[in-house]
Write a protein that holds these residues in place. Sequence first.
Motif: not given
Length: 816
Positions: A663-666, A728-745
Amino acid sequence: MANIEKLLDLPLEDVIGDRFGIYSKYIIQERALPDVRDGLKPVQRRILYAMAQDGNTQDKPFRKSAKTVGNVIGNYHPHGDSSVYDAMVRMSQDWKVRNVLIEMHGNNGSVDGDPPAAMRYTEARLSAIASELLRDIDKKTVDFIPNFDDSIEEPTVLPSKFPNLIVNGSTGISAGYATDIPPHNLGEVIDATIMAMENPDCKVEDLMTLIKGPDFPTGGILQGVEGLKKAYSTGKGKVVVRGKATIEPLKAGREQITITELPYEVNKANLVKKMEELRLDRKVEGVAEVRDETDRTGTRVVIELKKDGDAEGILNYFYKNTDLQITYNFNMVAIVNKTPKLMGLKPILEAYIAHQKEVITLRSQYELAKAQDRRHIVDGLIHAVSILDEVIETIRASKDKKDAKTNLSNAFGFTEPQAEAIVNLQLYRLTNTDIQTLQKEADELEKTIARLEAILGSEKKLIAVIKKELKDIKDRYADPRRTKIEEKIEEIKIDLEVTVASEDVMVALTKEGYIKRSSLRSYAASNTEDITMKEGDRILWQSGANTTNTLLVFTNKGNYLYIPIHEIPDKRWKEMGQHIAQMVPIDKDETIVDAIAISEFKSPLYLTFTTKLGQIKRTELENYQAQRRSKPLMALKLKKGDELVDVALTDGTANVLIVTNKGYGLWFDESEASIVGQRAAGVKGINLKDDDYVVSSLTFPVGSNPDLLIATQRGAIKKMSIYRELEKSTRARRGLIMLRELKASPHRIVKALLVEDNTNIRLESSKGKIVDLHVNTLRSADRYNNGSYYIDQEEDGALTDAWIPLELNEQAEETE
């Protein structure tokens, strides 16, 4: 007495080896290779000698060839008549021999490969220059040996008043040896021979200032001075010979190519036939007609072009694919002292000069002996005339001729030859005038003897005689050079337009690897839904292209296939097409990622690659233009366990958006990835978490504002604005999470797409469920929203793929 049989018990290989050795020695020395001194093979020498002996010379009428052939076979050459006649005909063909040695009346073949008329129809005689090869043969200048039946003698070599081996060249194949010596210009060769005599230390480079190169009887253009230098130094070398062609304008803006000179020993009829076949087989485009307009004025082959024909390109195509351009290989082997030897230019000239020195020496010795004998007789006659009365009285008192000779010798001291000359003297010779003539002859003989003794006593004077005779030959027989010499071998470049008819077509490639091209008419007449495909297959890439373009097909293993579009099988649009592996073999587990049609490799464009393990690589497009295309080529270097995920054609200013499974986007500029070579691995594009990997890499131009569509394995689809939701960022980074994290499934991204407002999407689940979706039905969500569900994971299986189906979007365009 009974015959006693003598049987030898020998191994077969010894017998065969021994017999073949004898046979090989014979055909090397006595058949296929020329002598370095006169440049003739035995059969040629025997023909010329037989014709000279028979008085069949240039100043006499022509004589039937059959008579000469019979004469040669009967006296000197006990072989088949065809071998003798063929050799005779070749010496008369002015397109094979630079200075013909035999003049022939009648059909003696042609440059089209037509056979000559039978020998009973043709007539022949020695040419004027052939007589120069034989001049002075009657003055004991060369060795003679008995012929095959010991009935008469034949020469082992001819005096050869010019260097025939270099002038007329030679070609032949014997056992273990072959020879290929091209013809040269007589004037140039004589000048070089004189240089080699005057300056024995001269180098090949010095000789090449005079001998520019071969001078073929058919003219043409010779390229490659380096090859010539090697050939003249070592005896072996390679040059390129091409026909002489000009491009002439016609009416209505059309052009034609006119060929007036051909490469040496090229069959014109076969050349014209090959050109016409290439035209009919559509291997070359733009040629309307190929005609042979050769007549008695000279060679003329016309290639008439269509209005849009590229004359330069077509001419280059014919140079490369027909005998309009050939490679000539020097292999200068000749017989020296009964041994075959590979020789450079200087050793050949030195061998000829040594032969001429021997010939002139032997001739001078012969003429000196003759002059001395005659002077002896003239001295006797002068003395006899001075005591004429006593001589007459002595003769009258003798019983017979023999007695008279004896009495003259005893009384006045005359030798036997002098006494013979006196008794044979005719009465009119006793006049006052004849006494003066005898005295004049005696003076002339003194001069001749002095001149010949000077030649025999001085190497310098001997060389001066050879030079004078060579210059005389040059003055009488030399003509201008016919073959043009060019220093460099021109590299032939053929534009695709010359070999391929330019046509706009539609090309399609499916995910399973089936490829086809169709005419625009077939495409327009077909319904998109009617296309034949395997179950579960879909169109991965489809585009209009031109047959002169190239398709680059990229696979997950980091390879690319270089496929000229004109080579893609032409099918009806409804048909399935051919599997790409039939064009370029790929591994069974290799899958196709994407395809890009390229019209020109020279533009300042780049290929930008993204891999599963987060590497990004950017390389200039021109590096991917390939010469070899029979197997997959490396597009980028992959680490173990890595795969190619996406490839895009970019202009150096594009935006790159990398999306990962977790779910990361850079989002960063394309220029962040520096330009590297074709075989490089690239640099880190995104910093991945453990067990994360790249699912999609998307590029979009500066100024455009597409939406990002995300599909997860749980069947959720979400649309979001890139500019609003992602920084907008630079390469070789983690990026931003684009989904809400769910612990179950938790949601895991399967695919990310760039979409416009009117885009249709197709989703597919692991159980084969297909869902079509219009982007307008989706609301834009923020980064923490997981979107709406379109596939029920429990009932339909996990969502496995999402794509933009071409057929749905084409229908949408038509509806609008």
